[in-house]
Design an enzyme around this catalytic site. Structure first.
Site, short mmCIF file in Angstrom:
data_model
loop_
_atom_site.label_atom_id
_atom_site.label_comp_id
_atom_site.label_asym_id
_atom_site.label_seq_id
_atom_site.Cartn_x
_atom_site.Cartn_y
_atom_site.Cartn_z
N CYS A 109 0.83 -1.21 0.00
CA CYS A 109 0.00 0.00 0.00
C CYS A 109 0.86 1.26 0.00
O CYS A 109 1.72 1.41 0.86
CB CYS A 109 -0.92 0.03 1.21
SG CYS A 109 -1.88 1.53 1.22
N GLY A 244 -10.71 -3.96 -9.80
CA GLY A 244 -10.84 -2.91 -8.79
C GLY A 244 -11.54 -1.69 -9.34
O GLY A 244 -12.77 -1.55 -9.26
C1 LIG Z 1 -9.59 3.45 -3.90
C2 LIG Z 1 -8.67 2.26 -3.85
C3 LIG Z 1 -8.43 1.64 -2.62
C4 LIG Z 1 -7.58 0.53 -2.55
N1 LIG Z 1 -7.36 -0.09 -1.34
C5 LIG Z 1 -6.58 -1.18 -1.29
C6 LIG Z 1 -6.38 -1.87 -0.04
O1 LIG Z 1 -6.91 -1.50 1.00
N2 LIG Z 1 -5.56 -2.96 -0.05
C7 LIG Z 1 -4.95 -3.41 -1.19
O2 LIG Z 1 -4.21 -4.40 -1.15
N3 LIG Z 1 -5.14 -2.79 -2.38
C8 LIG Z 1 -5.92 -1.70 -2.44
N4 LIG Z 1 -6.11 -1.07 -3.66
C9 LIG Z 1 -5.47 -1.61 -4.88
C10 LIG Z 1 -6.43 -2.48 -5.70
O3 LIG Z 1 -6.90 -3.60 -4.97
C11 LIG Z 1 -5.73 -2.97 -6.99
O4 LIG Z 1 -4.58 -3.71 -6.66
C12 LIG Z 1 -5.32 -1.82 -7.91
O5 LIG Z 1 -6.24 -0.76 -7.85
C13 LIG Z 1 -5.12 -2.26 -9.37
O6 LIG Z 1 -6.31 -2.80 -9.89
P1 LIG Z 1 -7.40 -1.91 -10.73
O7 LIG Z 1 -6.64 -1.15 -11.78
O8 LIG Z 1 -8.36 -2.91 -11.27
O9 LIG Z 1 -8.03 -0.97 -9.73
C14 LIG Z 1 -6.96 0.05 -3.74
C15 LIG Z 1 -7.20 0.69 -4.97
C16 LIG Z 1 -8.03 1.78 -5.04
C17 LIG Z 1 -8.28 2.45 -6.39
#
Ligand SMILES: Cc1cc2nc3c(=O)[nH]c(=O)nc-3n(C[C@H](O)[C@H](O)[C@H](O)COP(=O)(O)O)c2cc1C
Length: 292
Positions: A109, A244
């Site tokens: 994170c 996500g």
């Molecule tokens: C608003 C937001 C909050 C997120 N919170 C977490 C989290 O608490 N823990 C985590 O491992 N990844 C977190 N992520 C990362 C996502 O799980 C993911 O790995 C990342 O966004 C890439 O995927 P995507 O492009 O489909 O969003 C977060 C992403 C976003 C956009």
């Protein structure tokens, strides 16, 4: 033609390869009335010891788990801590809870100052967290890797050697944006995490690189918004995928992706989606094709 969408991640069998990504699907319960949680491969609810949003582990168990269990969701709990001890404590507490499928270790994170990404940015830090959590739980342990490193496959190998059952990748890319009129950063933390379609080709490349380096399953993610996006990750080497950011734009994306995967398998006469993992064809192309 009946196709089989189920996949295995270590000892876990998921009904399909689609998992809601952590931080982008609340605790899962918030979507319970619009999305059939049992129709997903899994839901990665987030749980952070401190530093990020979250209701804490005890309230999560008391208030969220009963509904997630009742709705038949495969629950991946995403845990984050600032010290090794915090990861271990969370893992121990969650190990006694009914209905948890796996622990996803957020060592990636970008929004907390201590712990978290600091572990995930080094092979030793990654190995330390995975080893400590591995010793504290019998649940499948799935570290979630950061893309903000030079060689993600070395981190993946360290995770595998330390006893991980699978790896998730990728978390967000460190990024920043500036308001040129005020010359102030647009984010209060100055830097933040970039997700969504822009990161997909880099994430696919990282899944491909890790597939060459490790044997344990990979859960791939980063910018998946269509069936073809999900398939790219699977063909590059992912056994399952997470979505996500796209869920924010379209919470009803799940049945569309599922239908799309089924249609692809039927069209290509592939009986099981698990057969598709890592089937990328990298044989040399003839010169004419490359130059055209
Ligand atoms: C608003 C937001 C909050 C997120 N919170 C977490 C989290 O608490 N823990 C985590 O491992 N990844 C977190 N992520 C990362 C996502 O799980 C993911 O790995 C990342 O966004 C890439 O995927 P995507 O492009 O489909 O969003 C977060 C992403 C976003 C956009």
């Amino acid at each position: 033609m009946a196709v089989d969408l189920s996949v295995t991640i270590g000892s876990l069998t998921l009904r399909n390869p689609l998992i809601a990504a952590s931080g982008c699907f609340g605790y899962g319960t918030e979507y319970g009335d619009v999305v059939d949680l049992a129709s997903l491969g899994g839901v990665a609810g987030m749980l952070n010891a401190i530093g990020l949003q979250g209701i804490g582990v005890h309230r999560f168990i008391a208030e969220k788990m009963p509904e997630l269990r009742a709705r038949g969701a495969a629950v991946f709990v995403n845990i984050c801590g600032t010290t090794l001890q915090e990861y271990v404590e969370l893992a121990k507490i969650l190990s006694d809870v009914d209905g948890i499928a796996a622990l996803e270790l957020n060592i990636s994170c970008p929004n907390i100052k201590e712990g978290g990404i600091t572990f995930g940015c080094s092979v030793h830090g990654t190995a330390d967290v995975v080893r400590a959590v591995r010793a504290a739980t019998t649940l499948p342990v799935i570290p979630k890797l950061t893309p903000n490193v030079t060689d993600i496959s070395a981190i993946a190998r360290a995770a595998e050697d330390a006893g991980a059952d699978a790896v998730s990748l990728v978390n967000t890319f460190l990024a920043m944006a500036i308001d040129v009129e005020t010359r102030r950063p647009r984010l209060s933390n100055i830097v933040g995490g970039l997700s969504g379609p822009a990161i997909r080709p880099i994430a696919v490349r990282m899944v491909y690189e890790c597939r060459q380096a490790i044997r344990i399953p990979i859960i791939g993610m980063g910018g998946i918004a269509t069936t073809a996006d999900a398939l790219e990750f699977i063909i590059a080497g992912a056994s399952a995928v997470q979505v996500g950011t796209a869920n924010f734009a379209d919470p009803l994306i799940w049945p569309k992706l599922l239908k799309g995967l089924e249609a692809y398998l039927e069209r290509h006469r592939i009986a099981r989606i698990s057969e598709l993992t890592g089937t990328i064809d990298t044989t040399a192309r003839d010169k004419e094709w490359i130059s055209s």
